[in-house]
Motif scaffolding. Structure first.
Motif, mmCIF file in Angstrom:
data_model
loop_
_atom_site.group_PDB
_atom_site.id
_atom_site.type_symbol
_atom_site.label_atom_id
_atom_site.label_comp_id
_atom_site.label_asym_id
_atom_site.label_seq_id
_atom_site.Cartn_x
_atom_site.Cartn_y
_atom_site.Cartn_z
ATOM 1 N N SER A 3 1.183 -1.067 -0.172
ATOM 2 C CA SER A 3 0.190 0.006 0.001
ATOM 3 C C SER A 3 1.190 1.003 -0.145
ATOM 4 C CB SER A 3 -1.056 -0.007 1.639
ATOM 5 O OG SER A 3 0.097 0.083 2.614
ATOM 6 N N VAL A 5 0.296 5.576 0.903
ATOM 7 C CA VAL A 5 -0.187 6.573 1.992
ATOM 8 C C VAL A 5 1.083 7.895 1.738
ATOM 9 C CG1 VAL A 5 -1.172 7.187 3.972
ATOM 10 C CG2 VAL A 5 -0.880 4.881 3.224
ATOM 11 N N LEU A 86 -1.638 3.871 8.930
ATOM 12 C CA LEU A 86 -2.849 3.615 7.566
ATOM 13 C C LEU A 86 -1.908 2.923 6.188
ATOM 14 C CD1 LEU A 86 -3.839 7.207 7.637
ATOM 15 C CD2 LEU A 86 -5.192 4.951 8.618
ATOM 16 N N LYS A 90 -3.765 -0.839 5.542
ATOM 17 C CA LYS A 90 -4.085 -1.509 4.356
ATOM 18 C C LYS A 90 -3.629 -1.939 3.743
ATOM 19 C CE LYS A 90 -6.020 -0.041 0.366
ATOM 20 N NZ LYS A 90 -7.348 -0.923 -0.222
ATOM 21 N N SER A 91 -2.212 -2.276 4.037
ATOM 22 C CA SER A 91 -1.697 -3.327 3.702
ATOM 23 C C SER A 91 -2.603 -4.294 4.232
ATOM 24 C CB SER A 91 0.119 -3.339 3.507
ATOM 25 O OG SER A 91 0.621 -3.814 3.599
ATOM 26 N N ASP A 93 -5.341 -5.773 4.944
ATOM 27 C CA ASP A 93 -6.564 -5.905 4.439
ATOM 28 C C ASP A 93 -7.310 -5.348 5.714
ATOM 29 O OD1 ASP A 93 -7.603 -6.035 2.075
ATOM 30 O OD2 ASP A 93 -8.846 -8.257 2.709
ATOM 31 N N ILE A 95 -8.316 -2.455 6.155
ATOM 32 C CA ILE A 95 -9.443 -1.097 5.514
ATOM 33 C C ILE A 95 -9.615 -1.103 4.374
ATOM 34 C CG2 ILE A 95 -9.333 1.980 3.613
ATOM 35 C CD1 ILE A 95 -7.310 2.324 7.227
ATOM 36 N N LYS A 96 -10.803 -1.495 3.686
ATOM 37 C CA LYS A 96 -11.157 -2.107 2.325
ATOM 38 C C LYS A 96 -11.333 -0.930 0.912
ATOM 39 C CE LYS A 96 -11.843 -5.544 4.472
ATOM 40 N NZ LYS A 96 -11.282 -6.952 4.048
ATOM 41 N N ARG A 97 -11.516 -0.014 1.928
ATOM 42 C CA ARG A 97 -11.194 1.172 0.499
ATOM 43 C C ARG A 97 -10.306 1.597 -0.104
ATOM 44 N NH1 ARG A 97 -16.217 4.375 0.432
ATOM 45 N NH2 ARG A 97 -18.253 3.612 1.000
ATOM 46 N N ARG A 98 -10.199 1.872 -1.293
ATOM 47 C CA ARG A 98 -8.620 2.631 -1.173
ATOM 48 C C ARG A 98 -8.207 4.176 -1.135
ATOM 49 N NH1 ARG A 98 -6.901 5.800 -6.097
ATOM 50 N NH2 ARG A 98 -9.526 7.072 -6.086
ATOM 51 N N LEU A 99 -6.947 4.036 -0.873
ATOM 52 C CA LEU A 99 -6.385 5.405 0.033
ATOM 53 C C LEU A 99 -6.407 6.420 -0.550
ATOM 54 C CD1 LEU A 99 -3.643 4.079 1.865
ATOM 55 C CD2 LEU A 99 -6.343 4.523 2.952
ATOM 56 N N HIS A 168 -13.914 4.292 4.876
ATOM 57 C CA HIS A 168 -14.778 4.184 4.698
ATOM 58 C C HIS A 168 -16.100 5.012 5.232
ATOM 59 C CE1 HIS A 168 -11.931 0.636 6.644
ATOM 60 N NE2 HIS A 168 -12.663 -0.225 5.286
#
Length: 500
Positions: A3, A5, A86, A90-91, A93, A95-99, A168
């Motif tokens: 991911s 950021v 963050l 995200k990496s 999983d 956080i499901k949404r795209r940053l 989210h």
């Protein structure tokens, strides 16, 4: 899955985008940070791990690799904690949404998952604006003045969970910071109406304030040198919004307290201060006194008592209005556009030329003492004059002009300069080509200045300073052109011995 950021890194007051790349994979449980992190960045892995654990996000049997890009630039400070956390979520999983790619995240993490402010927040905010970041997530810092920046949305958050909820699509109750109390009128402790006599000195300081010129005073102890210098900020105009933000940014980076936001800074380091504390530097370079005086005044009392090394290091900021600090991993430049005021005694005992005290210094001692201030430093000073003690019996204590009245003339003169040059530049620091193009000398005036400088053996720099001074004097007097009377007064301000 990897991911990315965005966060903000700082090199002095200049900022750059730091892309936090995170890869979470199976392996021995660990967190590794690469990309030239310093000790405070390396400690982020402990803070982030504890914060994620306290919020229920487990990293059991997971190896986390964090790369801070660009990898060749040294990173410092805990500003990247929030972005690292963050990236891991995200990496991993969580956080499901795209940053979003047009957002950036700054702030340090507490062990319970709350986001706290750190030093350098304001410079990072201003840098984000210049870097075209559209939305910046950050903790609220009550020490930062209220900021409204076009095309940059500031999202204040209290915890890491607040950021996750927003990513989210949830809309938690927005955190609206209280507006800081605005100073209506800055408090002025010292006023020129408290100074008896010294009319020539007051006139010289008014001209210095109007055009941003450097001043050096000498005289015996107790004649009023320090009082005049300490009262000088009272005739300077209040800082503009942009200058206020730059002032707070520099003080934040230095970790130094400040009083009023609107008043120009006044710095008075002791002569025992080290060269690093005055110029700036250190392992992780921080602003020194010359940068903390940016948009204000740097006053060096007892100038001859400062070390030769310190005075020689002042040449760059006095000439270029900035200071560059070079280290192995980076080079940092801080602004240093200040009005320089210096004061010194005429001799080691201080009483040379005094009518009431006998000077016990030999000629060699006097010459050696005065030579402590080198020629190149004196060459960079615009106004030089001597003071003598005031005989109070010969002066009227009534109807002494106040700082407010002088300040009005200073502001009017500066407005003329801003209008002439089309930017907020002073006569003392605008490029000479621009000055002479906007206010050319007559042929006779030019010949007179050249003849004087040749006769007195003055350098080209001093010749230019005389013309700059004459332009400021004409502005204070309300003249659109440089007058012969202004040139004569500039010559007197450059070297007259003043006896009150």
């Amino acid at each position: 899955m990897s991911s990315k950021v965005n966060s903000i890194g700082l090199k002095g007051l200049e900022g750059y985008i730091v892309q936090v790349e995170v890869q979470v994979m199976d392996g021995m449980e660990s967190v590794v940070i690469v990309g030239l992190p310093d000790a405070s960045v390396k400690e982020s892995k402990e803070r982030v791990s504890a914060a994620l654990h306290s919020m229920g996000y487990q990293l059991i049997d997971k190896k986390v690799i964090v790369n801070l890009s660009p990898s060749e630039v040294k990173k410092n400070g805990p500003l990247f904690d929030l972005a690292i956390a963050l990236g891991i979520l995200k990496s991993g999983d969580f956080i499901k949404r795209r940053l979003p790619t047009d957002c950036a995240f700054i702030g340090a993490l507490s062990l319970d998952g709350s986001v706290v402010p750190v030093e350098g927040m304001l410079p990072a905010i201003l840098a984000a604006k210049k870097l075209n970041v559209k939305k910046l997530f950050l903790p609220y810092d009550p020490t930062i003045p209220q900021i409204d920046l076009d095309e940059l949305e500031l999202v204040y958050i209290s915890t890491l969970q607040d950021v996750i909820d927003q990513l989210h699509g949830k809309s938690p109750f927005p955190f609206i910071p209280k507006k800081s109390k605005v100073e209506e009128k800055p408090m002025i402790e010292k006023d020129f109406n408290q100074i008896i006599g010294h009319e020539f000195a007051k006139r010289a300081l008014e001209i210095a304030a109007a055009g941003g010129h450097y001043v050096m005073m000498d005289g015996p102890p107790g004649c009023g040198k320090s009082l005049l210098a300490e009262t000088f900020p009272s005739i300077l105009p209040p800082l503009s919004n942009e200058a206020q933000l730059e002032k707070v940014s520099l003080y934040q980076l230095a970790g130094a307290p400040y009083d009023s936001i609107m008043l120009p800074p006044f710095r008075q380091p002791h002569h025992s201060a080290s060269a690093v504390s005055i110029i700036g530097g250190g392992t992780n370079p921080k602003p020194g006194e010359v940068s903390l005086a940016h948009h204000g005044v740097l006053f060096l009392d007892e100038l001859a008592e400062f070390t030769k090394k310190t005075l020689d290091m002042l040449r760059q900021p006095l000439e270029n209005k900035k200071v560059t600090i070079s280290r192995v991993h980076s080079t940092v430049t801080y602004p240093a556009n200040f009005i320089f005021i210096a004061a010194m005694n005429p001799c080691p005992c201080g009483y040379l030329g005094s009518n009431k005290h006998y000077c016990s210094c030999t000629e060699n001692q006097i010459k050696s003492y005065q030579n402590r201030v080198s020629g190149p430093i004196r060459d960079r000073i615009d106004i030089l004059f001597s003071l003598r003690p005031v005989n109070l019996k010969e002066h009227n204590f009534q109807d002494i002009e106040s700082s407010r009245a002088i300040q009005k003339r200073v502001m009017k003169a500066r407005e003329k300069q801003y209008e002439r040059f089309g930017t907020k530049a002073w006569n003392a620091n605008v490029p000479f080509e621009t000055l002479i193009r906007a206010s050319p000398l007559s042929e006779s005036q030019q010949q007179n200045v050249q003849h004087l400088c040749a006769k007195e053996g003055l350098s080209n720099r001093v010749q230019i300073k005389l013309i700059r001074l004459a332009r400021t004097i004409s502005d204070v007097n309300g003249s659109d052109q440089i007058t012969d009377e202004a040139i004569e007064e500039a010559v007197k301000l450059r070297g007259i011995t003043y006896v009150n």
